[in-house]
Design a protein around this motif. Sequence first.
Motif, PDB file in Angstrom:
ATOM      1  N   GLY A 126     114.167  73.618  13.205  1.00 53.61           N
ATOM      2  CA  GLY A 126     113.956  72.495  14.100  1.00 53.61           C
ATOM      3  C   GLY A 126     112.738  71.676  13.712  1.00 53.61           C
ATOM      4  N   GLN A 127     111.634  72.340  13.521  1.00 53.12           N
ATOM      5  CA  GLN A 127     110.411  71.690  13.076  1.00 53.12           C
ATOM      6  C   GLN A 127     109.615  72.654  12.204  1.00 53.12           C
ATOM      7  N   ARG A 128     108.736  72.075  11.394  1.00 54.89           N
ATOM      8  CA  ARG A 128     107.956  72.868  10.442  1.00 54.89           C
ATOM      9  C   ARG A 128     106.477  72.545  10.599  1.00 54.89           C
ATOM     10  N   PRO A 129     105.615  73.559  10.602  1.00 54.94           N
ATOM     11  CA  PRO A 129     104.184  73.266  10.691  1.00 54.94           C
ATOM     12  C   PRO A 129     103.707  72.537   9.448  1.00 54.94           C
ATOM     13  N   ASP A 130     102.740  71.646   9.622  1.00 57.12           N
ATOM     14  CA  ASP A 130     102.193  70.922   8.472  1.00 57.12           C
ATOM     15  C   ASP A 130     101.184  71.752   7.699  1.00 57.12           C
ATOM     16  N   PHE A 131     100.665  72.812   8.345  1.00 60.01           N
ATOM     17  CA  PHE A 131      99.647  73.656   7.720  1.00 60.01           C
ATOM     18  C   PHE A 131     100.061  75.113   7.830  1.00 60.01           C
ATOM     19  N   VAL A 132      99.894  75.860   6.739  1.00 56.77           N
ATOM     20  CA  VAL A 132     100.255  77.274   6.701  1.00 56.77           C
ATOM     21  C   VAL A 132      99.164  78.046   5.970  1.00 56.77           C
ATOM     22  N   GLN A 133      98.841  79.215   6.502  1.00 51.35           N
ATOM     23  CA  GLN A 133      97.866  80.082   5.843  1.00 51.35           C
ATOM     24  C   GLN A 133      98.572  80.967   4.824  1.00 51.35           C
TER      25      GLN A 133
END
Length: 264
Positions: A126-133
């Motif tokens: 549905g949606q994706r985070p713009d930042f990932v660790q």
Amino acid sequence: MAGPDWNPFRRILALPNESRLKTVFVAFLVSVVCAALVSGATVVLRPIQAANRAAEEQARIAALVNGIPGMAQLLEQSGGALSTVVIDLEKGRAAQDVTPANLEAALSDPDNWTQLEPGQDIAGLGQRPDFVQIYLLRDTDKVSLALLPLSGQGYGGRIDAILALRGDMNTFAGLAVTQHSETPGLGGRIEEASWQAGFPGTELRDDSGELRFRVARGPSSGVHEVDGITGATRTGRGVTQMVRFWLGPDGYGPLIAAISRGEF
């Protein structure tokens, strides 16, 4: 002679126990107190629960890394530690203002999420985070191992995993499923070490650069496949689509390209 008691609470409590008004009032009072206690406990326990989840993820990461042949020696040579960095997925490089310390706060802002069009959303997010660790291991000035969090939709619900990718950015070093809701004994077998053992050495892309990885419907038949799980075709498809999304252009694709060019 004492005057009438105008305090409404005392007047209600002075009513006979069989009074309907008194019963309703006491029930309301008890529910308010219980709600306050539950809310307070939630606030107090939230940091503890978050810390426990972080500790569990770190334990899974350690188990994943230690299970990769030769990784213990690599860790020893590098000081035994993975570096942690927050990635700006669109740019494929380290985020400027988002760090592991403020990542959770950043992702509470809806503006830091990207809505996915149906044609993009092969993982069902549905949606994706713009930042990932993510977690990196370096050998001198080159990335020798990248640990990349993944998520997608399986048959029973969301699947979360961590993929370990070797420095060529094309070969699996391992995979660890950290959370799922798949059917026990069927799709739930994705959490078993015996199934995850099929990932090391599997290649993502062919010589032309096309993303070819998939979970087979049965035994694997090439370097781009891992064995399917009998009776869990939809779970296998979910894992396939999850990996393809996150290793593609809307996921870690820009980062992988930057690492391959020696720019990260």
